[in-house]
Design a protein around this motif. Structure first.
Motif, PDB file in Angstrom:
ATOM      1  N   TRP A   9     -13.930  -3.686  -3.272  1.00  0.00           N
ATOM      2  CA  TRP A   9     -13.326  -2.797  -4.262  1.00  0.00           C
ATOM      3  C   TRP A   9     -11.825  -2.677  -4.002  1.00  0.00           C
ATOM      4  O   TRP A   9     -11.407  -2.474  -2.867  1.00  0.00           O
ATOM      5  N   TRP A  10     -11.053  -2.800  -5.061  1.00  0.00           N
ATOM      6  CA  TRP A  10      -9.613  -2.573  -4.997  1.00  0.00           C
ATOM      7  C   TRP A  10      -9.300  -1.251  -5.699  1.00  0.00           C
ATOM      8  O   TRP A  10      -9.827  -0.977  -6.780  1.00  0.00           O
TER       9      TRP A  10
ATOM     10  N   GLU B 232       0.848  -1.187   0.000  1.00  0.00           N
ATOM     11  CA  GLU B 232       0.000   0.000   0.000  1.00  0.00           C
ATOM     12  C   GLU B 232       0.887   1.242   0.000  1.00  0.00           C
ATOM     13  O   GLU B 232       1.914   1.289   0.697  1.00  0.00           O
TER      14      GLU B 232
ATOM     15  N   LYS C  99      -3.036   0.355  -3.592  1.00  0.00           N
ATOM     16  CA  LYS C  99      -2.102  -0.763  -3.709  1.00  0.00           C
ATOM     17  C   LYS C  99      -1.282  -0.581  -4.980  1.00  0.00           C
ATOM     18  O   LYS C  99      -1.822  -0.275  -6.049  1.00  0.00           O
TER      19      LYS C  99
ATOM     20  N   ASP D 234     -14.222  -6.920  -6.965  1.00  0.00           N
ATOM     21  CA  ASP D 234     -14.144  -8.354  -6.727  1.00  0.00           C
ATOM     22  C   ASP D 234     -15.569  -8.909  -6.668  1.00  0.00           C
ATOM     23  O   ASP D 234     -16.280  -8.738  -5.669  1.00  0.00           O
TER      24      ASP D 234
ATOM     25  N   THR E 238      -5.975   0.557  -7.154  1.00  0.00           N
ATOM     26  CA  THR E 238      -4.583   0.217  -7.452  1.00  0.00           C
ATOM     27  C   THR E 238      -3.945   1.281  -8.337  1.00  0.00           C
ATOM     28  O   THR E 238      -4.633   2.093  -8.964  1.00  0.00           O
TER      29      THR E 238
ATOM     30  N   HIS F 176     -18.905  -5.716   1.563  1.00  0.00           N
ATOM     31  CA  HIS F 176     -17.637  -6.239   2.073  1.00  0.00           C
ATOM     32  C   HIS F 176     -16.537  -5.187   1.907  1.00  0.00           C
ATOM     33  O   HIS F 176     -16.432  -4.544   0.852  1.00  0.00           O
ATOM     34  N   PRO F 177     -15.694  -4.983   2.931  1.00  0.00           N
ATOM     35  CA  PRO F 177     -14.662  -3.941   2.851  1.00  0.00           C
ATOM     36  C   PRO F 177     -13.621  -4.185   1.762  1.00  0.00           C
ATOM     37  O   PRO F 177     -12.931  -3.243   1.346  1.00  0.00           O
ATOM     38  N   LEU F 178     -13.482  -5.405   1.284  1.00  0.00           N
ATOM     39  CA  LEU F 178     -12.505  -5.717   0.239  1.00  0.00           C
ATOM     40  C   LEU F 178     -13.149  -5.922  -1.127  1.00  0.00           C
ATOM     41  O   LEU F 178     -12.508  -6.431  -2.046  1.00  0.00           O
TER      42      LEU F 178
END
Length: 271
Positions: free
Chosen positions: A170-171, A40, A65, A159, A173, A166-168
């Motif tokens: 979206w990514w 990160e 990221k 995703d 980058t 869910h906290p993950l």
């Protein structure tokens, strides 16, 4: 290329340097003297605030990221291969052309590491066996010690295996844009070894001088010719480079001692 860099400045300093209006304290990153792909990183970008009544772009300091995942990717497995985007082809490559047109950012750094790349693969004879020579790392930074503003792009990836809440799910980058390394003399050259950045490696991160920051970050600026003009290399002589310990070659090593300047290349290294 740019495969490793140092970023030790805190969000308060970065906010002052880049005129940041918004950053989240919970997204503060610790100083990192050996930033590697998929870590990160702090980035500066202009973007409207989520759920804000105004769509005015706000300059923000965000945590993304390092390793761009295209929005259309089936999975994020290729992120580690998308850490760099070549300035010469960024407007054409499917993975990069849309973020280049719409989602540009600045990736702040103290400087970056680069290892000498030779045309031949010289080898040392060690204890009767041939062993590839250790490459000498150099740390490259602005001669005046200012922030190295690396040109970057960013993208969002969803995703689909996770629910919306869910906290993950979206990514976010990013990728560092690279250009041909400067062939002119360094602003401050080491006592021995390379005399230009091109002597160390043929590529380097594209450095944005302060006069280009606003135009680069402006999401309303989409004209291809204007964007291409922003990819022009900065004036020469703004950088310096010096040899550092080969400890920097190991991603597990971290600390300000990695930036300590050596008097010359380490014994047994290729330079």
């Amino acid at each position: 290329m740019c495969g490793r860099y140092a970023a030790s400045r805190g969000p308060e300093e970065l906010a002052e340097v880049f005129g940041v209006e918004r950053w989240e304290p919970e997204e503060t990153l610790a100083p990192d003297w050996n930033v590697a792909p998929t870590k990160e990183v702090h980035v500066v970008l202009d973007r409207p605030l989520k759920d804000a009544p105004s769509r005015r772009p706000v300059r923000q300091l965000r945590v993304l990221k390092w390793g761009l995942v295209p929005s259309w990717a089936q999975n994020p497995d290729g992120a580690a291969r998308m850490i760099n985007a070549r300035s010469e082809t960024i407007a054409e490559k499917p993975s990069f052309r849309r973020p280049f047109a719409q989602r540009r950012c600045i990736i702040p750094a103290d400087g970056y590491y680069e290892w000498v790349t030779a045309h031949d693969e010289r080898q040392l004879e060690v204890e009767g066996k041939k062993k590839r020579t250790r490459k000498q790392p150099y740390f490259v930074l602005p001669s005046d010690g200012s922030v190295f503003a690396m040109a970057g792009i960013y993208e969002f990836w969803r995703d689909r295996t996770l629910p919306d809440e869910h906290p993950l799910a979206w990514w976010a980058t990013c990728s560092v844009i690279t250009a041909e390394a400067e062939t002119g003399p360094l602003g401050v050259a080491p006592a021995e070894g390379p005399r230009s950045l091109a002597d160390i490696h043929p590529r380097m991160p594209l450095m944005l001088t302060p006069d280009r920051w606003d135009a680069w970050l402006d999401p309303a600026r989409t004209d291809p010719d204007e964007l291409q003009a922003l990819l022009a290399p900065p004036p020469g002589g703004l950088m310096r480079a010096y040899p550092v310990s080969t400890a920097a070659s190991n991603v597990r090593n971290n600390g300000p001692e990695l930036l300590e300047e050596l008097e010359g290349p380490e014994e047994g290294t290729l330079f």
